[in-house]
Design an enzyme around this catalytic site. Structure first.
Site, PDB file in Angstrom:
ATOM      1  N   ASP A  55       0.824  -1.211   0.000  1.00 36.48           N
ATOM      2  CA  ASP A  55       0.000   0.000   0.000  1.00 36.48           C
ATOM      3  C   ASP A  55       0.858   1.261   0.000  1.00 36.48           C
ATOM      4  O   ASP A  55       0.517   2.267  -0.625  1.00 36.48           O
ATOM      5  CB  ASP A  55      -0.926   0.018   1.219  1.00 36.48           C
ATOM      6  CG  ASP A  55      -2.011  -1.044   1.099  1.00 36.48           C
ATOM      7  OD1 ASP A  55      -2.218  -1.553  -0.021  1.00 36.48           O
ATOM      8  OD2 ASP A  55      -2.633  -1.364   2.132  1.00 36.48           O
ATOM      9  N   LYS A 152     -23.712  -2.924   9.343  1.00 32.37           N
ATOM     10  CA  LYS A 152     -24.513  -2.800   8.128  1.00 32.37           C
ATOM     11  C   LYS A 152     -23.915  -1.664   7.313  1.00 32.37           C
ATOM     12  O   LYS A 152     -24.051  -0.492   7.656  1.00 32.37           O
ATOM     13  CB  LYS A 152     -25.972  -2.508   8.468  1.00 32.37           C
ATOM     14  CG  LYS A 152     -26.874  -2.480   7.251  1.00 32.37           C
ATOM     15  CD  LYS A 152     -28.317  -2.488   7.689  1.00 32.37           C
ATOM     16  CE  LYS A 152     -29.333  -2.491   6.563  1.00 32.37           C
ATOM     17  NZ  LYS A 152     -28.987  -1.891   5.319  1.00 32.37           N
ATOM     18  N   ARG A 173     -27.451  -4.713  -7.257  1.00 31.89           N
ATOM     19  CA  ARG A 173     -28.573  -5.475  -6.746  1.00 31.89           C
ATOM     20  C   ARG A 173     -29.820  -5.268  -7.600  1.00 31.89           C
ATOM     21  O   ARG A 173     -30.551  -6.207  -7.881  1.00 31.89           O
ATOM     22  CB  ARG A 173     -28.861  -5.050  -5.313  1.00 31.89           C
ATOM     23  CG  ARG A 173     -30.039  -5.745  -4.707  1.00 31.89           C
ATOM     24  CD  ARG A 173     -30.249  -5.298  -3.275  1.00 31.89           C
ATOM     25  NE  ARG A 173     -31.274  -6.082  -2.644  1.00 31.89           N
ATOM     26  CZ  ARG A 173     -32.578  -5.891  -2.820  1.00 31.89           C
ATOM     27  NH1 ARG A 173     -32.996  -4.937  -3.607  1.00 31.89           N
ATOM     28  NH2 ARG A 173     -33.458  -6.663  -2.215  1.00 31.89           N
ATOM     29  N   LYS A 350     -31.422  -0.889  12.798  1.00 29.77           N
ATOM     30  CA  LYS A 350     -31.077   0.461  12.326  1.00 29.77           C
ATOM     31  C   LYS A 350     -30.810   1.368  13.513  1.00 29.77           C
ATOM     32  O   LYS A 350     -31.664   1.484  14.402  1.00 29.77           O
ATOM     33  CB  LYS A 350     -32.240   1.053  11.509  1.00 29.77           C
ATOM     34  CG  LYS A 350     -32.584   0.271  10.253  1.00 29.77           C
ATOM     35  CD  LYS A 350     -31.522   0.455   9.178  1.00 29.77           C
ATOM     36  CE  LYS A 350     -31.942  -0.124   7.848  1.00 29.77           C
ATOM     37  NZ  LYS A 350     -32.962   0.609   7.150  1.00 29.77           N
ATOM     38  N   CYS A 447     -32.713  39.070  -7.344  1.00 29.06           N
ATOM     39  CA  CYS A 447     -33.101  40.072  -8.344  1.00 29.06           C
ATOM     40  C   CYS A 447     -33.857  41.242  -7.726  1.00 29.06           C
ATOM     41  O   CYS A 447     -34.339  42.113  -8.454  1.00 29.06           O
ATOM     42  CB  CYS A 447     -33.922  39.421  -9.457  1.00 29.06           C
ATOM     43  SG  CYS A 447     -35.537  38.860  -8.900  1.00 29.06           S
ATOM     44  N   CYS A 473     -35.414  36.420 -13.238  1.00 30.54           N
ATOM     45  CA  CYS A 473     -34.650  36.240 -11.998  1.00 30.54           C
ATOM     46  C   CYS A 473     -33.505  35.260 -12.300  1.00 30.54           C
ATOM     47  O   CYS A 473     -33.750  34.122 -12.706  1.00 30.54           O
ATOM     48  CB  CYS A 473     -35.539  35.685 -10.897  1.00 30.54           C
ATOM     49  SG  CYS A 473     -34.628  35.240  -9.414  1.00 30.54           S
TER      50      CYS A 473
HETATM   51  S1  IVH Z   1     -26.673  -9.770   4.427  1.00 32.25           S
HETATM   52  C1  IVH Z   1     -30.194 -12.208   2.822  1.00 32.25           C
HETATM   53  N1  IVH Z   1     -24.896  -8.269   5.646  1.00 32.25           N
HETATM   54  O1  IVH Z   1     -28.339  -4.271   3.630  1.00 32.25           O
HETATM   55  C2  IVH Z   1     -29.354 -11.208   3.480  1.00 32.25           C
HETATM   56  N2  IVH Z   1     -26.418  -7.216   4.146  1.00 32.25           N
HETATM   57  O2  IVH Z   1     -31.164  -3.997   4.241  1.00 32.25           O
HETATM   58  C3  IVH Z   1     -28.349 -10.648   2.574  1.00 32.25           C
HETATM   59  N3  IVH Z   1     -26.058  -4.827   3.867  1.00 32.25           N
HETATM   60  O3  IVH Z   1     -29.479  -5.834   0.711  1.00 32.25           O
HETATM   61  C4  IVH Z   1     -27.724  -9.432   3.082  1.00 32.25           C
HETATM   62  N4  IVH Z   1     -24.344  -4.662   5.217  1.00 32.25           N
HETATM   63  O4  IVH Z   1     -27.153  -4.782   0.645  1.00 32.25           O
HETATM   64  C5  IVH Z   1     -25.931  -8.294   4.781  1.00 32.25           C
HETATM   65  N5  IVH Z   1     -23.248  -7.075   6.732  1.00 32.25           N
HETATM   66  C6  IVH Z   1     -24.266  -7.103   5.890  1.00 32.25           C
HETATM   67  C7  IVH Z   1     -24.728  -5.955   5.236  1.00 32.25           C
HETATM   68  C8  IVH Z   1     -25.820  -6.051   4.368  1.00 32.25           C
HETATM   69  C9  IVH Z   1     -25.153  -4.001   4.392  1.00 32.25           C
HETATM   70  C10 IVH Z   1     -27.123  -4.413   2.939  1.00 32.25           C
HETATM   71  C11 IVH Z   1     -27.392  -5.415   1.852  1.00 32.25           C
HETATM   72  C12 IVH Z   1     -28.852  -5.753   1.964  1.00 32.25           C
HETATM   73  C13 IVH Z   1     -29.393  -4.618   2.760  1.00 32.25           C
HETATM   74  C14 IVH Z   1     -30.615  -5.043   3.529  1.00 32.25           C
END
Ligand code: IVH
Length: 719
Positions: A55, A152, A173, A350, A447, A473
């Site tokens: 890197d 997530k 996706r 969330k 204006c 304007c």
């Molecule tokens: S698993 C069937 N793992 O969140 C489950 N998804 O709200 C497959 N995402 O469509 C997804 N981080 O694009 C998974 N650690 C994670 C994730 C993750 C972000 C996204 C993913 C999914 C969406 C669902």
């Protein structure tokens, strides 16, 4: 071999001090070495140096290339170009659908996920325990359930296809079944091996997120600002914009990264029996996975891990919007199965939207395309989730008055995912009374035309204040030109903010139709407008003349004529002349808009300035290309033309959907023959609501209109 030492400080000072003659040999040496090490690592699985040294070498090359741009080699690994630009994005079909996840917002939701015996409306889980027991498992044997808690990632979901260890395809996706092919750009993602190491499977579809590190995002935005381009709003948008580029050299120049979190199908290798071991397997092939993934026991372990991750969130090098919780054992996953479009063995937690305090440094008034004046807060820069916020919306005059916001006050700012930051409220303090009250201007800041209140109140309940100087304007003209050029309108890509500003400032464009009087000489008279760009803009303008009626209608920027109304009008009337002569009653019928809006729209269509502008656009070659008539004018309201669940049905979208943008959802509904409207009425068949849904949701509940979440919408569409 190439001389070190390989420490960040040494790399930076070498790159800063090297003289041209030295760079003449150092750059090719670095290129050759990086290529050799890349091959040793990816192809021969026999690295000679560690990742960090690699890197740092790479960084030195980047630094030198930016100091000596003329020495950049076309085969430099910093480019990773390889592929030629493509003409358009083509569909990418997933072998196995990419699913979405059910959401959880509280610890209570997480507990329900495991033990609730009562399926709740809109939630995919009837409780793991119940389902497992029904499948013959003894709870005491399987509990506590091992879960993997993963960040997530707030990126762009995509799938990579490796065949015999070679990266052969990549797609977004999309709707989970079909996305867009982004193979050309995936190949340039720097942390992604083009060849897997070790015993790679015959074929595997790996899934994960493409994202920007915050550092990379900020660096790229700084470069964009320096080059006069508009910075990206947030890392997610930047990633989405980047992977959809047709020319892979653009994506290659931006620091995208990928992290895997799942897979679709795998042939030729037996994968381990737990999710976390599978991820480790991917990592052993060289696929990046998230080092923060944790295996924990039971819901208590999940809650603890989520809290710990939440505490780390602000200091992470990339954005996350929650945590994903997955049952680790694959036999349990198999027993749990799927509900509609989401697995029953996983849930997305969330985090609540982030709130921060900062000082209100000033209030600006922005004049929009239709003349509406919006107050915007200028804030003392404040970091929220890694992004520095300096502006936030204040909605309207009333919002400011009700909260009595004054410059110097401490305010609470909220940022939730993709949404524009907003000021929520004021923190009372002793100094407040002594500060001067905020006074909404009485004349247009651009204006100086006296402002007037608009007759209709907006969704937030505040009266809109407008600059009535629609014709000259400069703020409205600039916004109108930008709107004219957008993708849903005339789609003139070369006409960006800078050019719009330059054209207006130079007086070359005084109304939209002037765009079509531009020629090569006039364009190149502008500063920083080269021969090639001018030719490009002219070509795009020429091409735009053939835009179909609905797009050209959007471009005209008539109040209340957004994409869906424009589409309805075009489908019903077919030609511009038929529409211009249509009685208000018929307009109302085909669009489903209210009496008042229909009469306003009728009035707008009769406006002499609009008529003159349309006539001039036509003279200059804009075709308002007719479209086939597909909406039945004689039907009473948008009643369904069949018992098809979507065709002919009216949908209204509101709030932030979990996995797709509202535009994507809309495209799908339209593709299935449904209609999408902007407001809820008795004629609305469905309201599709996401997070932060507002008054439209309330209205739907009041009127008894069925409310769907994204998963339910997808189910309806796939029926
Ligand atoms: S698993 C069937 N793992 O969140 C489950 N998804 O709200 C497959 N995402 O469509 C997804 N981080 O694009 C998974 N650690 C994670 C994730 C993750 C972000 C996204 C993913 C999914 C969406 C669902």
């Amino acid at each position: 071999m190439i001389d070190g030492p390989w420490t960040p400080a040494a790399v930076v000072s070498r790159a800063a001090e090297l003289r041209l003659e030295q760079a003449l040999t150092r750059i090719p040496d670095l290129v050759a070495e990086l290529k050799r090490h890349s091959a040793l690592y990816h192809t021969h699985d026999a690295p000679e140096i560690d990742d960090r040294t690699y890197d740092l070498m790479y960084r030195e090359l980047e630094l030198l290339e930016s100091r000596f741009p003329r020495l950049v080699q076309s085969d430099s690994p910093t480019h990773r170009v390889g592929d030629a630009p493509i003409a358009e994005l083509v569909p990418f079909t997933h072998d196995v659908p990419m699913l979405s996840l059910a959401n959880a917002f509280t610890d209570e939701d997480l507990r329900d996920f495991e033990v609730s015996f009562h399926p709740r409306d809109g939630r995919v889980s009837g409780g793991l325990r119940l389902v497992l027991e029904r499948a013959g498992f003894v709870w005491e044997d399987v509990a506590p359930i091992a879960y993997v808690v993963e960040p997530k990632l707030d990126g762009l979901a995509c799938e990579l296809i490796y065949e015999d260890g070679v990266l052969v395809g990549a797609g977004t996706r999309g709707d989970g079944l079909v996305g867009e092919d982004i193979t050309h750009n995936a190949r340039s993602i720097r942390n992604l091996p083009r060849t897997l190491h070790g015993d790679a499977p015959k074929r595997i579809s790996l899934r994960g997120e493409i994202l920007f590190s915050l550092e990379g995002f900020h660096r790229m935005n700084a470069d964009r600002v320096a080059a006069g381009d508009k910075p990206f709003e947030n890392p997610r948008n930047a990633a989405a914009g980047t992977v959809r580029q047709l020319d892979p050299s653009l994506a290659a120049a931006r620091p995208l990264m990928f992290m895997a979190h799942s897979f679709g199908a795998c042939e030729g290798v037996e994968l381990p029996a737990t999710h976390h071991e599978q991820l480790e397997q991917f990592a052993s092939w060289g696929i990046p996975i998230n080092p923060l993934n944790r295996v924990v026991n039971g819901v208590d372990g999940v809650i603890e891990a989520i809290a710990a991750l939440g505490a780390q969130r602000a200091s992470l090098p990339y954005e996350i919007d929650g945590a994903v919780v997955k049952v680790d054992r694959l036999d349990l996953q198999a027993a749990l199965g799927f509900v509609t479009r989401a697995p029953r063995w996983a849930v997305a937690y969330k985090y609540p939207p982030e709130l921060v305090r900062t000082t209100l440094a000033g209030v600006d008034y922005q004049v929009g395309r239709t003349g509406v004046v919006t107050p915007v807060a200028r804030l003392e820069p404040v970091r929220v989730g890694g992004v520095t916020v300096t502006n936030a919306t204040l909605h309207n005059d009333e919002f400011v008055r009700v909260r009595d916001l004054r410059v110097g006050d401490t305010v609470i700012v909220k940022r939730a995912g993709d949404v524009i930051p907003r000021v929520e409220d004021r923190v009372p303090d002793d100094g407040h009374d002594a500060r001067p009250a905020t006074v909404f201007p009485t004349v247009c800041p651009e204006c100086q035309t006296p402002l007037t209140p608009m007759e209709v109140s907006d969704e937030d309940g505040g009266k809109k204040i407008v600059c009535p100087n629609r014709l000259s304007c400069p703020a409205q003209l600039r916004a109108g030109l930008r709107h004219f050029a957008t993708r849903p309108a005339m789609d003139i890509e070369g006409l960006g903010d800078k050019l719009v500003e330059a054209l207006v400032d130079a007086g070359l464009v005084r109304k939209v139709s002037d765009l079509f009087t531009l020629d090569h000489a006039r364009l190149t008279s502008l500063e920083r407008m080269g021969d090639k760009s001018a030719t490009n803009v002219l070509e795009q303008l020429e091409r735009s003349k053939a835009r179909p009626l609905d797009k050209a209608l959007v471009a005209l920027g008539i109040r209340d004529v957004g994409e869906s109304t424009a589409r309805d009008l075009s489908r019903a009337f077919g030609t511009l002349d038929a529409l211009l002569n249509a009685p208000a009653e018929r307009i109302k019928k085909v669009t489903g808009i209210g009496d008042w809006v229909a009469s306003q729209l009728r009035k707008a269509l009769d406006d002499e300035h609009l008529r003159a502008e349309i006539a001039r656009l036509r003279e200059l070659g804009v075709a308002f290309t007719p479209v086939p008539i597909t909406l039945d004018l004689n039907a009473t309201g948008p009643a369904p033309v069949s018992d098809h669940p979507v065709r002919g049905r009216v949908f209204v979208l509101t709030g932030t959907l979990p996995t797709m943008s509202r535009d994507e959802a809309k495209e799908k509904i339209l593709a299935a023959g449904g209609l999408v409207k902007d407001s809820v009425s008795k004629k609305t068949h469905y309201v599709v609501a996401g997070e932060e849904a507002g008054s439209k949701l309330t209205k739907a509940v009041e009127l008894g209109v069925p409310v769907l979440d994204e998963a339910q919408l997808m189910a309806l569409l796939s029926d």
